[in-house]
Design a protein around this motif. Structure first.
Motif, PDB file in Angstrom:
ATOM      1  N   VAL B  12       0.869  -1.179   0.000  1.00 14.22           N
ATOM      2  CA  VAL B  12       0.000   0.000   0.000  1.00 14.22           C
ATOM      3  C   VAL B  12       0.899   1.221   0.000  1.00 14.22           C
ATOM      4  CG1 VAL B  12      -1.828   1.252   1.190  1.00 14.22           C
ATOM      5  CG2 VAL B  12      -1.767  -1.241   1.300  1.00 14.22           C
ATOM      6  N   THR B  13       0.620   2.161  -0.879  1.00 13.72           N
ATOM      7  CA  THR B  13       1.476   3.340  -0.977  1.00 13.72           C
ATOM      8  C   THR B  13       0.633   4.578  -1.270  1.00 13.72           C
ATOM      9  OG1 THR B  13       3.499   4.187  -2.009  1.00 13.72           O
ATOM     10  CG2 THR B  13       1.920   3.146  -3.463  1.00 13.72           C
ATOM     11  N   GLN B  14       1.219   5.714  -1.021  1.00  8.11           N
ATOM     12  CA  GLN B  14       0.555   6.980  -1.329  1.00  8.11           C
ATOM     13  C   GLN B  14       0.907   7.395  -2.748  1.00  8.11           C
ATOM     14  OE1 GLN B  14      -1.539   8.754   0.661  1.00  8.11           O
ATOM     15  NE2 GLN B  14      -1.402   7.176   2.232  1.00  8.11           N
ATOM     16  N   MET B  15      -0.038   8.041  -3.396  1.00  9.08           N
ATOM     17  CA  MET B  15       0.189   8.544  -4.741  1.00  9.08           C
ATOM     18  C   MET B  15       1.467   9.405  -4.761  1.00  9.08           C
ATOM     19  SD  MET B  15      -2.705  10.473  -6.998  1.00  9.08           S
ATOM     20  CE  MET B  15      -2.829  11.821  -5.867  1.00  9.08           C
ATOM     21  N   GLY B  16       2.267   9.204  -5.801  1.00 10.35           N
ATOM     22  CA  GLY B  16       3.498   9.966  -5.923  1.00 10.35           C
ATOM     23  C   GLY B  16       4.723   9.293  -5.317  1.00 10.35           C
ATOM     24  N   GLN B  17       4.509   8.272  -4.526  1.00 11.68           N
ATOM     25  CA  GLN B  17       5.630   7.557  -3.920  1.00 11.68           C
ATOM     26  C   GLN B  17       6.218   6.547  -4.907  1.00 11.68           C
ATOM     27  OE1 GLN B  17       6.907   8.074  -0.607  1.00 11.68           O
ATOM     28  NE2 GLN B  17       5.696   9.904  -1.042  1.00 11.68           N
ATOM     29  N   GLU B  18       7.448   6.199  -4.646  1.00  9.27           N
ATOM     30  CA  GLU B  18       8.122   5.161  -5.440  1.00  9.27           C
ATOM     31  C   GLU B  18       7.905   3.805  -4.785  1.00  9.27           C
ATOM     32  OE1 GLU B  18      12.383   5.625  -6.825  1.00  9.27           O
ATOM     33  OE2 GLU B  18      12.651   4.050  -5.310  1.00  9.27           O
ATOM     34  N   VAL B  19       7.694   2.792  -5.612  1.00 12.97           N
ATOM     35  CA  VAL B  19       7.605   1.426  -5.084  1.00 12.97           C
ATOM     36  C   VAL B  19       8.522   0.512  -5.887  1.00 12.97           C
ATOM     37  CG1 VAL B  19       5.256   1.616  -4.189  1.00 12.97           C
ATOM     38  CG2 VAL B  19       5.617   0.812  -6.512  1.00 12.97           C
ATOM     39  N   ILE B  20       9.021  -0.485  -5.220  1.00 16.49           N
ATOM     40  CA  ILE B  20       9.820  -1.529  -5.879  1.00 16.49           C
ATOM     41  C   ILE B  20       9.183  -2.862  -5.569  1.00 16.49           C
ATOM     42  CG2 ILE B  20      12.055  -2.663  -6.027  1.00 16.49           C
ATOM     43  CD1 ILE B  20      13.362  -0.028  -5.265  1.00 16.49           C
ATOM     44  N   LEU B  21       8.837  -3.565  -6.621  1.00 20.90           N
ATOM     45  CA  LEU B  21       8.276  -4.904  -6.490  1.00 20.90           C
ATOM     46  C   LEU B  21       9.384  -5.900  -6.839  1.00 20.90           C
ATOM     47  CD1 LEU B  21       4.849  -4.332  -8.297  1.00 20.90           C
ATOM     48  CD2 LEU B  21       5.538  -3.717  -5.969  1.00 20.90           C
TER      49      LEU B  21
END
Lengths: 116, 114
Positions: B12-21
């Protein structure tokens, strides 16, 4: 362009009934591969079968069977004596060989509900 | 039996954040893929990767997306600045050979962008 059509959005059967899931594909390739994947409620994609375009023999694996007909561009999947555990979304897929990267083109999926 | 693994199972992340899967493909496989499935829809190809470079990417795979194989086992998908419409299940897959072989899928990472 390559395309896979699964016209049946949802099918509901009672346990022990036979059910056939339809898959029709379009491709300009002379050699291609077709697949079926199962997506149970837990969400993962489970490989069921791969069929190459040169092999038109039907295949049977336990209660599952597949009918590949090149003449009608169809690769249908039959479950005999369905069980509640067969409830899932089933996807038919085709390799896109135009780019030579092996990417899969999926149909929209058929949701199968087997009621006890 | 060897299998593809993915972490995390849910992000779960906030809009604009970076995520790495993250994905660990099957060890002797050479071809790697990411696919996306928006809830209730079909599975869509994002990108294929071979010999440490992208071999094909779809229109979905814009500049916000990148992939990397940082070591001999991991394969990652990075989304630089997430949007609401990036919410989906992301599947990693691998195959031993290109297009003549079966792609085996990981269990997926469900990404929710708030």
């Amino acid at each position: 362009a390559q395309k896979v059509t699964q016209a049946q959005t949802e099918i509901s059967v009672v346990e022990k009934e036979d059910v056939t899931l339809d898959c029709v594909y379009e491709t300009r390739d002379t050699t291609y591969y077709l697949f079926w994947y199962k997506q149970p409620p837990s969400g993962e994609l489970v490989f069921l079968i791969r069929r190459n375009s040169f092999d038109e023999q039907n295949e049977i694996s336990g209660r599952y069977s597949w009918n590949f007909q090149k003449s009608t561009s169809s690769f249908n999947f039959t479950i005999t004596a369905s069980q509640v555990v067969d409830s899932a979304v089933y996807f038919c897929a085709l390799t896109d060989r135009s780019s030579n990267t092996g990417k899969l083109i999926f149909g929209q999926g058929t949701t199968l509900q087997v009621k006890p | 039996e060897p299998e593809v693994t993915q972490t995390p199972s849910h992000q779960v992340t906030q809009m604009g954040q970076e995520v790495i899967l993250r994905c660990v493909p099957i060890s002797n496989h050479l071809y790697f893929y990411w696919y996306r499935q928006i809830l209730g829809q079909k599975v869509e190809f994002l990108v294929s990767f071979y010999n440490n470079e992208i071999s094909e990417k779809s229109e979905i795979f814009d500049d916000q997306f990148s992939v990397e194989r940082p070591d001999g086992s991991n394969f990652t998908l990075k989304i630089r600045s997430t949007k609401l419409e990036d919410s989906a299940m992301y599947f990693c897959a691998s195959s031993e050979l290109v297009d003549t072989d079966t792609q085996y899928f990981g269990p997926g990472t469900r990404l929710t962008v708030l």
